[in-house]
Design a protein around this motif. Sequence first.
Motif, PDB file in Angstrom:
ATOM      1  N   HIS A 330     -67.434  86.664  70.279  1.00 54.86           N
ATOM      2  CA  HIS A 330     -66.142  86.342  69.188  1.00 54.86           C
ATOM      3  C   HIS A 330     -65.716  84.937  69.025  1.00 54.86           C
ATOM      4  O   HIS A 330     -64.967  84.300  69.481  1.00 54.86           O
ATOM      5  N   HIS A 332     -65.812  82.281  64.958  1.00 54.34           N
ATOM      6  CA  HIS A 332     -65.930  82.185  63.724  1.00 54.34           C
ATOM      7  C   HIS A 332     -66.535  80.875  63.207  1.00 54.34           C
ATOM      8  O   HIS A 332     -66.571  79.993  64.098  1.00 54.34           O
ATOM      9  N   HIS A 362     -64.982  87.130  59.853  1.00 52.11           N
ATOM     10  CA  HIS A 362     -64.104  88.326  59.381  1.00 52.11           C
ATOM     11  C   HIS A 362     -64.828  89.126  58.388  1.00 52.11           C
ATOM     12  O   HIS A 362     -65.818  88.661  57.682  1.00 52.11           O
ATOM     13  N   GLU A 402     -66.043  90.261  63.265  1.00 52.95           N
ATOM     14  CA  GLU A 402     -64.705  90.870  63.728  1.00 52.95           C
ATOM     15  C   GLU A 402     -64.488  91.807  62.436  1.00 52.95           C
ATOM     16  O   GLU A 402     -63.863  91.357  61.445  1.00 52.95           O
ATOM     17  N   ASP A 518     -62.092  83.545  70.430  1.00 51.67           N
ATOM     18  CA  ASP A 518     -62.051  83.611  69.287  1.00 51.67           C
ATOM     19  C   ASP A 518     -61.853  82.107  68.456  1.00 51.67           C
ATOM     20  O   ASP A 518     -60.956  81.731  67.849  1.00 51.67           O
ATOM     21  N   HIS A 520     -62.454  79.021  66.438  1.00 48.80           N
ATOM     22  CA  HIS A 520     -62.549  78.665  65.058  1.00 48.80           C
ATOM     23  C   HIS A 520     -63.125  77.345  64.817  1.00 48.80           C
ATOM     24  O   HIS A 520     -63.211  76.754  63.705  1.00 48.80           O
TER      25      HIS A 520
HETATM   26 ZN   LIG Z   1     -61.155  86.300  65.342  1.00 47.97          ZN
END
Ligand SMILES: [Zn+2]
Length: 567
Positions: A330, A332, A362, A402, A518, A520
Motif C-alpha cells: 500500500h 502511492h 488510486h 487501491e 499508505d 505518498h
Molecule cells: Zn492509499
Amino acid sequence: MDNSEIVDILELTGRLMELHDADAFRVRAYQTAAFNLDKTTEHLAQLSAADLIKLPGVGKMMAGKIREMVETGRLQDLDELLARTPEGVLEMFKIKGLGVKKIKTIWQELGIDNPRDLKIACENGQIARIKGFGEKMQEKILQSLEFMQSQSGKVRMDRAEALANVLRDELLTHFARVEISGQVRRQAQEVDTIQLLIETPDPVAAQRELSELSFLTQHEALSSPFAWRGEMQGSDVRIELLLYPKNQIDQRLFVYTATEPHLTQTGPTGQTLLQVALTQPAATEDEIYRRAGLPYIVPEMRENAHAFDWASRHTNDELVTWEDLRGILHNHSTWSDGKHTVEQMALHCRELGFQYFGIADHSQTASYAKGLDESRVRQQQEEIDRLNAQFGPSFRIFKGTESDILSDGSLDFEEETLASFDYVVASVHQNLTMSLEKATTRLLRAIENPYTTILGHPTGRLLLAREGYPIDHRAIIDACAEHQVVIEINASPYRLDIDWQWIDYAMEQGVMLSINPDAHEMAGLLDMRYGLAVGRKGGLTRKMTFNALSLREMNTYLRERKRKLSK
Ligand SMILES: [Zn+2]
Ligand SMILES: [Zn+2]
C-alpha cells in the motif's frame, strides 16, 4: 521555510481571497499553485524565480510571491487578508465539511464569526433555514463542532513523540535522569498530556531551574511542589513534569505508564500490581510483575486488563518487531497522488532493507487523486515489469491497486483489469456519510469480492479530525476470516485504522493484519513504525502479520490466490 509551510500559506491566502471576494483569477492562481506544489520534490526555498516558473501551476506572479515568502518570511497579501478576518472565522475553517462559500454565507447573512456562536445557531435551527443549507447540513456541522471541541488540546502520536523527545533531550542538559512516561510511553494514538519523570534530590531547586526555561510556561494553579504543569512553546498539549528522588524513579515510571485498569489487576498472591509496586519502591518493572505473580506486559500494552487475557494465549517474544517486517504494501507514486516515482519509492524501500515493495495507486473513480484508468494501469504494469527485470530475484515490486469501494460495494475495475494485479487493496474514499448498516453492507460486498486481498483503512477515520463511518467490526472481521481477506493497519499517524483494540479479535478469527504506511512519498515509508506501535499495542504477533511474510512466502501466497481465482 520548508515546502509544506509555503503550500499552507498559499492555500490559506487562496481561501481568504475567496472569502473576501477577490478577483476569481487571482484566487485560482493561489489554489492551483498550492495544489501543484504540494506534490513537488524540489526544495522551493532554494529555487530562483526563473526556476519556479518552470514548475507546473506557477506563473510569474506566483513565483514572485514565493520568493517574497522565502526572503521575508511573510506574505503581504496574506497579512492584509488576516487583518480583515476575525480570528473565529479562521477557526471555522477547521470545521470538516464546511467550505469557504458556506462560511462566507454564515458570516455575511447571520453575522456569525466564531465556532461558539455557530454551534448555538445550529442548536436553535437557524443554519438549517439558510437557503442551500437544510437540516442535514446543520446536523453535520453540529457533529463536526462537537467532535472538534472534544479533541482540543490533543495531538497525534507522531507529534507527541517528537515533542516528548525534544523536551527530554533539553531536560537532560539540566538533570541526571529524565524518563518519558504516561501516554507517550504507552504509544497512545492521541495524547492530551506529555508526561516526563525527572530525577532530582531537591525539588525546590529543580522547580527553580524549570522556571528559568524560556520555552516552558507554567500553570501555577495546576502545579504542586513535586509536579510542574503547563505548556511548551508552539503546542497547547498539556505538559507534566514529575519530580522524584533517584530511588523512586523506576517504581514511578511503572505506576505512571500503566492505566488504572491495568494497575488494579490482581495476581494469585491477592495483591494488585499497584500494591506490589507501592510496597517495593526499589523493584524494577520485571520484578513487580513477578512478585504479583503476573506475566510481564510490554509498556505499549499497559492500556487495560485485556493484556493479561492476551498473555494467557501468547508470549511477549511472539510480538511483531521492526526486524520482522519484510516488505511494504500500500504505497502511492506519481502515477496517482504520490510525490515520488515507482522507481524512487522502490529503491528507497530496498535501501531500508526490505525485500518487496507494493504499489497501490488510486483507481479511476478517484479523479481528485489522479486515479488510474485501465489503460494507465497497463502502462504502469509495463513499467513495473521493466523495473523488476532490473532488480533481479532478491527484490520485487508487486503490482497492486487501491481500488475504490463504490457506493454499492463493488470494486472500481472490470474483472479483466482486477485479474491483472498481484493484489488489491479495497478502500472507501467517497460518500463517507453512512449509517452503520449501509457502511457494513458496503464493506461486506467488497470483502466478498474474490479479487480483494486487503481491506484498506476500514473506518475511514482521520484522528483528531474526522470520526470514521460506523461499522459492525465483528461482522467485518468475521467476513474477512471467511473470505481470507487481510485487514490493513493503516500506519499513517493520521489514520491508524483499523483500531488496535480489534487486532486481538481479528487474530483469534484467523485474520492476518498488514502494517501499511499508505506512503505518498519516500519519507512516508517510515510511518510503518506508528502502525507497528499500535499493532504491538493490540498484541499483533509476527505470525499474523501479513507483511512479515518473506518475499518467497509472499510470492507463494499471492500466486496461490491467483490460481484459485482462475479456476
Ligand atoms: Zn492509499
Ligand atoms: Zn486510501
